[in-house]
Design a protein around this motif. Sequence first.
Motif, PDB file in Angstrom:
ATOM      1  N   GLU A 293       0.830  -1.214   0.000  1.00 30.08           N
ATOM      2  CA  GLU A 293       0.000   0.000   0.000  1.00 30.08           C
ATOM      3  C   GLU A 293       0.865   1.264   0.000  1.00 30.08           C
ATOM      4  O   GLU A 293       0.614   2.199  -0.763  1.00 30.08           O
ATOM      5  N   GLU A 294       1.898   1.288   0.839  1.00 30.05           N
ATOM      6  CA  GLU A 294       2.798   2.446   0.895  1.00 30.05           C
ATOM      7  C   GLU A 294       3.545   2.631  -0.426  1.00 30.05           C
ATOM      8  O   GLU A 294       3.685   3.752  -0.914  1.00 30.05           O
ATOM      9  N   TYR A 295       4.006   1.523  -0.999  1.00 27.01           N
ATOM     10  CA  TYR A 295       4.757   1.608  -2.244  1.00 27.01           C
ATOM     11  C   TYR A 295       3.876   2.117  -3.382  1.00 27.01           C
ATOM     12  O   TYR A 295       4.265   3.014  -4.125  1.00 27.01           O
ATOM     13  N   LEU A 296       2.673   1.573  -3.518  1.00 26.25           N
ATOM     14  CA  LEU A 296       1.797   1.989  -4.612  1.00 26.25           C
ATOM     15  C   LEU A 296       1.290   3.417  -4.440  1.00 26.25           C
ATOM     16  O   LEU A 296       0.963   4.084  -5.423  1.00 26.25           O
ATOM     17  N   ALA A 297       1.243   3.900  -3.221  1.00 20.46           N
ATOM     18  CA  ALA A 297       0.834   5.295  -2.989  1.00 20.46           C
ATOM     19  C   ALA A 297       1.802   6.260  -3.678  1.00 20.46           C
ATOM     20  O   ALA A 297       1.399   7.356  -4.076  1.00 20.46           O
ATOM     21  N   ARG A 298       3.047   5.859  -3.853  1.00 21.21           N
ATOM     22  CA  ARG A 298       4.026   6.696  -4.567  1.00 21.21           C
ATOM     23  C   ARG A 298       3.574   6.971  -5.993  1.00 21.21           C
ATOM     24  O   ARG A 298       3.961   7.962  -6.595  1.00 21.21           O
ATOM     25  N   PHE A 299       2.792   6.064  -6.551  1.00 22.80           N
ATOM     26  CA  PHE A 299       2.300   6.179  -7.923  1.00 22.80           C
ATOM     27  C   PHE A 299       0.827   6.605  -7.961  1.00 22.80           C
ATOM     28  O   PHE A 299       0.181   6.524  -8.996  1.00 22.80           O
ATOM     29  N   ARG A 300       0.325   7.010  -6.807  1.00 18.58           N
ATOM     30  CA  ARG A 300      -1.081   7.413  -6.661  1.00 18.58           C
ATOM     31  C   ARG A 300      -2.039   6.284  -7.029  1.00 18.58           C
ATOM     32  O   ARG A 300      -3.069   6.500  -7.683  1.00 18.58           O
ATOM     33  N   LEU A 301      -1.662   5.074  -6.603  1.00 16.78           N
ATOM     34  CA  LEU A 301      -2.478   3.887  -6.835  1.00 16.78           C
ATOM     35  C   LEU A 301      -2.911   3.299  -5.506  1.00 16.78           C
ATOM     36  O   LEU A 301      -2.200   3.422  -4.499  1.00 16.78           O
ATOM     37  N   ASP A 302      -4.076   2.638  -5.501  1.00 17.23           N
ATOM     38  CA  ASP A 302      -4.521   1.898  -4.333  1.00 17.23           C
ATOM     39  C   ASP A 302      -3.610   0.692  -4.131  1.00 17.23           C
ATOM     40  O   ASP A 302      -3.061   0.154  -5.095  1.00 17.23           O
ATOM     41  N   GLY A 303      -3.478   0.241  -2.909  1.00 17.85           N
ATOM     42  CA  GLY A 303      -2.608  -0.877  -2.578  1.00 17.85           C
ATOM     43  C   GLY A 303      -3.186  -2.227  -2.938  1.00 17.85           C
ATOM     44  O   GLY A 303      -3.268  -3.111  -2.085  1.00 17.85           O
ATOM     45  N   LEU A 304      -3.579  -2.400  -4.163  1.00 18.44           N
ATOM     46  CA  LEU A 304      -4.220  -3.628  -4.635  1.00 18.44           C
ATOM     47  C   LEU A 304      -3.289  -4.403  -5.564  1.00 18.44           C
ATOM     48  O   LEU A 304      -2.577  -3.813  -6.375  1.00 18.44           O
ATOM     49  N   TRP A 305      -3.341  -5.720  -5.457  1.00 16.70           N
ATOM     50  CA  TRP A 305      -2.527  -6.561  -6.329  1.00 16.70           C
ATOM     51  C   TRP A 305      -2.903  -6.369  -7.793  1.00 16.70           C
ATOM     52  O   TRP A 305      -2.091  -6.612  -8.676  1.00 16.70           O
ATOM     53  N   SER A 306      -4.109  -5.929  -8.073  1.00 18.81           N
ATOM     54  CA  SER A 306      -4.515  -5.701  -9.460  1.00 18.81           C
ATOM     55  C   SER A 306      -3.759  -4.528 -10.084  1.00 18.81           C
ATOM     56  O   SER A 306      -3.788  -4.358 -11.305  1.00 18.81           O
ATOM     57  N   ASN A 307      -3.066  -3.727  -9.281  1.00 21.19           N
ATOM     58  CA  ASN A 307      -2.290  -2.594  -9.793  1.00 21.19           C
ATOM     59  C   ASN A 307      -0.830  -2.945 -10.061  1.00 21.19           C
ATOM     60  O   ASN A 307      -0.040  -2.060 -10.374  1.00 21.19           O
ATOM     61  N   ILE A 308      -0.477  -4.223  -9.936  1.00 24.28           N
ATOM     62  CA  ILE A 308       0.898  -4.635 -10.198  1.00 24.28           C
ATOM     63  C   ILE A 308       0.922  -5.798 -11.172  1.00 24.28           C
ATOM     64  O   ILE A 308      -0.093  -6.459 -11.406  1.00 24.28           O
ATOM     65  N   GLU A 309       2.091  -6.031 -11.739  1.00 25.58           N
ATOM     66  CA  GLU A 309       2.318  -7.185 -12.604  1.00 25.58           C
ATOM     67  C   GLU A 309       3.375  -8.061 -11.943  1.00 25.58           C
ATOM     68  O   GLU A 309       4.476  -7.575 -11.638  1.00 25.58           O
ATOM     69  N   LEU A 310       3.048  -9.312 -11.704  1.00 23.03           N
ATOM     70  CA  LEU A 310       3.997 -10.252 -11.124  1.00 23.03           C
ATOM     71  C   LEU A 310       4.896 -10.781 -12.240  1.00 23.03           C
ATOM     72  O   LEU A 310       4.403 -11.166 -13.301  1.00 23.03           O
ATOM     73  N   LEU A 311       6.190 -10.811 -11.987  1.00 20.89           N
ATOM     74  CA  LEU A 311       7.142 -11.261 -12.992  1.00 20.89           C
ATOM     75  C   LEU A 311       7.602 -12.694 -12.764  1.00 20.89           C
ATOM     76  O   LEU A 311       8.310 -13.258 -13.596  1.00 20.89           O
ATOM     77  N   GLU A 312       7.208 -13.281 -11.639  1.00 18.20           N
ATOM     78  CA  GLU A 312       7.507 -14.679 -11.319  1.00 18.20           C
ATOM     79  C   GLU A 312       6.261 -15.298 -10.694  1.00 18.20           C
ATOM     80  O   GLU A 312       5.532 -14.608  -9.995  1.00 18.20           O
ATOM     81  N   LYS A 313       6.052 -16.571 -10.948  1.00 16.91           N
ATOM     82  CA  LYS A 313       4.917 -17.263 -10.337  1.00 16.91           C
ATOM     83  C   LYS A 313       5.332 -17.866  -9.004  1.00 16.91           C
ATOM     84  O   LYS A 313       6.471 -18.304  -8.836  1.00 16.91           O
ATOM     85  N   GLU A 314       4.390 -17.902  -8.075  1.00 12.31           N
ATOM     86  CA  GLU A 314       4.622 -18.533  -6.787  1.00 12.31           C
ATOM     87  C   GLU A 314       4.875 -20.027  -7.000  1.00 12.31           C
ATOM     88  O   GLU A 314       4.170 -20.675  -7.769  1.00 12.31           O
ATOM     89  N   PRO A 315       5.912 -20.593  -6.365  1.00 12.05           N
ATOM     90  CA  PRO A 315       6.169 -22.017  -6.510  1.00 12.05           C
ATOM     91  C   PRO A 315       4.925 -22.839  -6.184  1.00 12.05           C
ATOM     92  O   PRO A 315       4.232 -22.576  -5.225  1.00 12.05           O
ATOM     93  N   GLY A 316       4.647 -23.804  -7.014  1.00 12.15           N
ATOM     94  CA  GLY A 316       3.499 -24.674  -6.812  1.00 12.15           C
ATOM     95  C   GLY A 316       2.193 -24.112  -7.338  1.00 12.15           C
ATOM     96  O   GLY A 316       1.161 -24.737  -7.241  1.00 12.15           O
ATOM     97  N   ALA A 317       2.233 -22.886  -7.890  1.00  9.44           N
ATOM     98  CA  ALA A 317       0.994 -22.269  -8.394  1.00  9.44           C
ATOM     99  C   ALA A 317       0.741 -22.666  -9.824  1.00  9.44           C
ATOM    100  O   ALA A 317       1.570 -23.013 -10.569  1.00  9.44           O
TER     101      ALA A 317
END
Length: 73
Positions: A49-73
């Motif tokens: 939430e704090e990090y995304l506020a720098r970009f004036r975004l809500d702290g939601l996972w939908s506002n980021i792109e994951l570059l690696e998948k969680e193991p086992g996912a």
Amino acid sequence: MIWCPRCDQGWVTRARVPGEPGTFLLCYECDTVWVDREPHAGPPFLTLEEYLARFRLDGLWSNIELLEKEPGA
């Protein structure tokens, strides 16, 4: 990927904010963010939430792109 040293309950993945330069590290479990450093248990770190506020975004996972998948996912 490494195991989160802060919460000891989730994996740390690389992610980015679409349209912004650079990447950051993020724990799947506790939403801790590390920018420009390897994950560690103590400060300094940010919450997602704090990090995304720098970009004036809500702290939601939908506002980021994951570059690696969680193991086992």
